[in-house]
Write a protein that holds these residues in place. Sequence first.
Motif, mmCIF file in Angstrom:
data_model
loop_
_atom_site.group_PDB
_atom_site.id
_atom_site.type_symbol
_atom_site.label_atom_id
_atom_site.label_comp_id
_atom_site.label_asym_id
_atom_site.label_seq_id
_atom_site.Cartn_x
_atom_site.Cartn_y
_atom_site.Cartn_z
ATOM 1 N N ASP A 1 28.063 55.468 48.656
ATOM 2 C CA ASP A 1 28.301 54.139 48.092
ATOM 3 C C ASP A 1 28.532 53.168 49.236
ATOM 4 O O ASP A 1 29.402 53.393 50.080
ATOM 5 C CB ASP A 1 29.519 54.154 47.173
ATOM 6 C CG ASP A 1 29.985 52.743 46.855
ATOM 7 O OD1 ASP A 1 29.124 51.916 46.492
ATOM 8 O OD2 ASP A 1 31.190 52.467 46.999
ATOM 9 N N ARG A 2 27.742 52.109 49.287
ATOM 10 C CA ARG A 2 27.851 51.126 50.369
ATOM 11 C C ARG A 2 28.834 50.005 50.038
ATOM 12 O O ARG A 2 28.873 48.992 50.723
ATOM 13 C CB ARG A 2 26.483 50.517 50.663
ATOM 14 C CG ARG A 2 25.816 49.820 49.473
ATOM 15 C CD ARG A 2 24.455 49.260 49.905
ATOM 16 N NE ARG A 2 23.647 48.767 48.813
ATOM 17 C CZ ARG A 2 23.706 47.549 48.310
ATOM 18 N NH1 ARG A 2 24.582 46.684 48.790
ATOM 19 N NH2 ARG A 2 22.904 47.172 47.325
ATOM 20 N N GLY A 3 29.635 50.181 48.993
ATOM 21 C CA GLY A 3 30.632 49.190 48.643
ATOM 22 C C GLY A 3 30.511 48.668 47.235
ATOM 23 O O GLY A 3 31.281 47.805 46.807
ATOM 24 N N MET A 4 29.551 49.227 46.464
ATOM 25 C CA MET A 4 29.342 48.764 45.093
ATOM 26 C C MET A 4 30.316 49.403 44.108
ATOM 27 O O MET A 4 30.369 49.008 42.952
ATOM 28 C CB MET A 4 27.898 49.051 44.662
ATOM 29 C CG MET A 4 26.862 48.269 45.459
ATOM 30 S SD MET A 4 25.159 48.651 44.938
ATOM 31 C CE MET A 4 24.984 50.292 45.624
ATOM 32 N N ALA A 5 31.069 50.396 44.591
ATOM 33 C CA ALA A 5 32.018 51.077 43.701
ATOM 34 C C ALA A 5 33.455 50.624 43.944
ATOM 35 O O ALA A 5 34.387 51.202 43.389
ATOM 36 C CB ALA A 5 31.918 52.594 43.904
ATOM 37 N N SER A 6 33.638 49.610 44.765
ATOM 38 C CA SER A 6 34.974 49.114 45.061
ATOM 39 C C SER A 6 34.868 47.644 45.461
ATOM 40 O O SER A 6 33.786 47.057 45.437
ATOM 41 C CB SER A 6 35.616 49.939 46.185
ATOM 42 O OG SER A 6 34.803 49.922 47.337
ATOM 43 N N GLY A 7 35.974 47.038 45.828
ATOM 44 C CA GLY A 7 35.957 45.643 46.255
ATOM 45 C C GLY A 7 35.967 44.680 45.096
ATOM 46 O O GLY A 7 36.792 44.798 44.171
ATOM 47 N N SER A 8 35.037 43.731 45.081
ATOM 48 C CA SER A 8 35.056 42.647 44.098
ATOM 49 C C SER A 8 34.929 43.158 42.673
ATOM 50 O O SER A 8 35.547 42.619 41.752
ATOM 51 C CB SER A 8 33.935 41.640 44.395
ATOM 52 O OG SER A 8 32.671 42.283 44.367
ATOM 53 N N CYS A 9 34.121 44.218 42.463
ATOM 54 C CA CYS A 9 33.970 44.722 41.098
ATOM 55 C C CYS A 9 35.308 45.264 40.589
ATOM 56 O O CYS A 9 35.651 45.106 39.419
ATOM 57 C CB CYS A 9 32.877 45.788 41.025
ATOM 58 S SG CYS A 9 33.309 47.367 41.789
ATOM 59 N N ALA A 10 36.066 45.909 41.473
ATOM 60 C CA ALA A 10 37.360 46.455 41.060
ATOM 61 C C ALA A 10 38.347 45.340 40.739
ATOM 62 O O ALA A 10 39.199 45.493 39.860
ATOM 63 C CB ALA A 10 37.914 47.347 42.164
ATOM 64 N N ASN A 11 38.228 44.213 41.431
ATOM 65 C CA ASN A 11 39.101 43.072 41.164
ATOM 66 C C ASN A 11 38.751 42.400 39.845
ATOM 67 O O ASN A 11 39.622 41.971 39.090
ATOM 68 C CB ASN A 11 38.996 42.045 42.302
ATOM 69 C CG ASN A 11 39.649 42.547 43.578
ATOM 70 O OD1 ASN A 11 40.614 43.293 43.521
ATOM 71 N ND2 ASN A 11 39.120 42.147 44.723
ATOM 72 N N ASN A 12 37.452 42.311 39.569
ATOM 73 C CA ASN A 12 36.987 41.572 38.397
ATOM 74 C C ASN A 12 36.956 42.434 37.133
ATOM 75 O O ASN A 12 37.516 42.069 36.104
ATOM 76 C CB ASN A 12 35.608 40.977 38.667
ATOM 77 C CG ASN A 12 35.616 40.006 39.836
ATOM 78 O OD1 ASN A 12 36.631 39.349 40.081
ATOM 79 N ND2 ASN A 12 34.517 39.934 40.570
ATOM 80 N N ASP A 13 36.272 43.564 37.230
ATOM 81 C CA ASP A 13 36.149 44.442 36.069
ATOM 82 C C ASP A 13 35.799 45.839 36.567
ATOM 83 O O ASP A 13 34.632 46.130 36.838
ATOM 84 C CB ASP A 13 35.061 43.936 35.117
ATOM 85 C CG ASP A 13 34.968 44.777 33.848
ATOM 86 O OD1 ASP A 13 35.679 45.800 33.753
ATOM 87 O OD2 ASP A 13 34.178 44.412 32.959
ATOM 88 N N PRO A 14 36.785 46.719 36.733
ATOM 89 C CA PRO A 14 36.523 48.055 37.277
ATOM 90 C C PRO A 14 35.453 48.826 36.518
ATOM 91 O O PRO A 14 34.798 49.693 37.097
ATOM 92 C CB PRO A 14 37.892 48.749 37.170
ATOM 93 C CG PRO A 14 38.882 47.628 37.187
ATOM 94 C CD PRO A 14 38.214 46.490 36.460
#
Length: 922
Positions: free
Chosen positions: A503-516
């Motif tokens: 995972d290059r970062g699509m499983a964490s970061g902004s998505c986790a903040n907005n809607d996990p």
Amino acid sequence: SREETHNMQQIRVLLCVIVAAFLGCCIAVELFPYNPVANSAAVVLSGNARFTVLTDFIIRMEYSNSRHFEDRATLAFLNRNTHVPQFQVSHQNGGVVITTSHLQLQYTGGAFSASSLSVKPRTSFGLQPWHYGQLDTGNLFGTIKSLDLTNVISLNCSLINNITVNGESLHCEYGLISRNGWRIVNDTSNWGLTPANAASSPQWWDSVNVDNEDLYFFGHGHNYTRALYEFTLLSNPISMVPRYASGIWWSRWYNLNNWDVQNIVGEYEKHDLPLDVFVLDMDWHTKQGWGGYSFDQRLFPNPANTLGWLHHEKGIYTSTNLHDDDGVRSTENTYRAMANYMGYPSNSQNTIPFEICTRNSSYMIGLEDITQGANYAAGVDVAWIDYQQGGTQGDCTGLVQNPTIMLSHVRGTNHVRRRENVRDVVLARWGGLGNHRYQVGFSGDVGTLNWADLAFQPYFSMTASNVGFGFWSHDLVGPWNDHELHTRWLQWGAVSAVFRTHDRGMASGSCANNDPSQCAIVEIWKLPQRYFAAARAAIHLREKWIPVLYNGVRHAFDTGVSAIRPMYYNYPEYDAAYQAGPTASGLNQYFFCSDDIIISPVTVPASTTNMMASKTVWIPDGQWFELTTGRVRTGGKNVMLTKNIDLTEIPIYIRAGAVIPEVHWDQRNITGIAMRQYDPLVFSVYITGKTVGSGSVYEDDGMTLDYVRHNAYARTTLHWERNTNSYMTITVSSTGTMYNSFPRSRSLRIKLYNALPASSVTVNGVPASWTYETQDLCLTVHTASNINTFQTVRIVVNFIANVEDNVISGLKGLFHHAHLAKSALDPTWATPGANSVTGGNISVIASAPKEMDVLARTSPSAFMNLLNNIFFLYPYALREVEAIPGEVAKPELLENMDSVPESKRKVVLEKLEAQNDLGMNA
């Protein structure tokens, strides 16, 4: 042909013997020593031109205004001192004619031009005439640097040469093969290398080619595999990577610590998932910048403890991500030692800049032996070279002289340079011709998680084999909203050269903040059960096929033919073999590590009406065992098969009669399988359609260079023969130079597919145990655990009845698809017979295998009666499903008549036509 492949292997063995002798007196930084200066007997001079006959099919063509020709090696062509073939030379009218057994070159003098330089064939093997400057319209393409930011892209270099990604060229290289039968490799712009005159001084870029033109004519016609092999004679072989590289890799860009590492390994074990390589993305190091070389001790207070736990307790190897462009900062743990080595003042705090293309190799040697050396000493095994900071950094000129290939060159020869008996392996992007020596490939961050990108990857991997770079590792990750796509991506990874979830970062970061819930999924065990089960089955298949993959690694070393092989290697005169393409509409199927396995991964979504994906497969000449159904397919030049494929299935075809080596493992010990010796050693034998067959497995220690230095390896061969339809004999024997860890004794498991239960089995004349699994129509012979590997083993099997191929073919598919149909209908209580005392033929078929497992032992006659009756239940089951009322999803049961053998089909159709009483059990 198999005979030609054997000859290539014998030549490579001879080269290994030469290497072993050579290493005793000479210095070689590449795996194989080389001589860039051609044998004088191969050289023909004519005016300002020099021609070198390198093989019967390859001629080097140089033009120099100064008559000073290039004799230094380049990264593309290391060795020009080949065995000189027989050829004739005729000087005439200021020019020359050179004739080999297959080619005739004509040069009339002066600068190279369409009128002065040409080659024509002497034999009919697919080679078309060529003249200087002619466009190669039939080229079969090669590869590019990576798939970063590209999504689906043309591999035609003329269309993409001006594209750069992250400030670096795509390094597009055409394939070494063409339907025109010839390929011109232009090495004019390449750089000559410094001599390899010391073990501490790897070959480095010296200066640009002194030739005005430096061309290599490859004229192999349609003998594509010969072209690849002869390229490795000039550029050195595809070196064998450690066996663990063929296993399962985990990677994720995440701030993991020592606890997280152990938890992730625990999840793999908990969910019965094999694991062989643990990759730490960039967060492993200190956070002063994008790059770094010191473990972040907030995460790993003692990295050697964590890496040692992975190695010694779990058998897992490790890799760390590197972005080298930042240089070595003063905050690195090894800065002072590195600064002293580089001659910096004792009070210096200046960053030591990244230098990769200067003639002085001191920086890279210090980086590897001092700065990175500390990490290697702590237990890091693989350098993941995630360089993407521009093609001219580190004093490079760009294009051919680029950091990407030189970083791979340095790290891909570290152990050889240090005279350590360990194989080198990197995970890195492609940097140009010659990169095949430094495996494995990293295709970069996948652009978009969609079906189009998935469909492109098999095609991309196939064409890369045309330049010897057929061991690409692709990111395997799934979008949050399409579990089917994720599953199919994992299935493709399972039958690709390298399996690496990332995972290059699509499983964490902004998505986790907005809607996990909208984060991508990299942890396979978090898939819904249906998808997880299908993904795990694919991963199990891959790990089971470690011997297949490792056979492919050795074959690539011997022949230059990579793991993912386009169909046209074997069928160059069939148009169907060239139907692969960058989209799902192409026939993106390939031979996998062997001429006996064809794979056609599913890269399209399932239909919403029958929950299956439609797939067209070309079945080539011969008979092929369909792995999912047990059906034997007869192929031909234009035999196309369109099938509906369930989520649990990967279209795989095994050549009838083939013997496929496998491994077996205990679920209590599921990590580190790839590096274990094969005990028990499993052979799967696909007997339908043939009366005789054989296959072998290559074995070595999986880690050292002894396979080159001492020819330390073994081959174990199984030969089988059906003397009658109810009796067969099997022999197993090993040959070779036995290496230290080769098991002196072990157990064997021989799995016979499309077979009946046994009435008796003997091993070396002694009764032996066996088991039978009806759902796979598989009889497994179990030997004792102390079978001597140095002695021939003879196995005799008597079946309970004649094995009639035309009857048993496809029965596995009937069982499997009946089970799938029942599983699809059960949740809505729509399965026929679920609510009544009548009907229920789907359930009868789906339940039969477990009952037959018992009958195989207790009542062979009852087993045969039930076997013969199964096909006649089919029409009743089909009509019951068709009669289900309402909007219930109705699976396409048993692919209509697909799994019913020809011998039964007429009777089944007649029953189906005549049957009206849907409630009657047959």
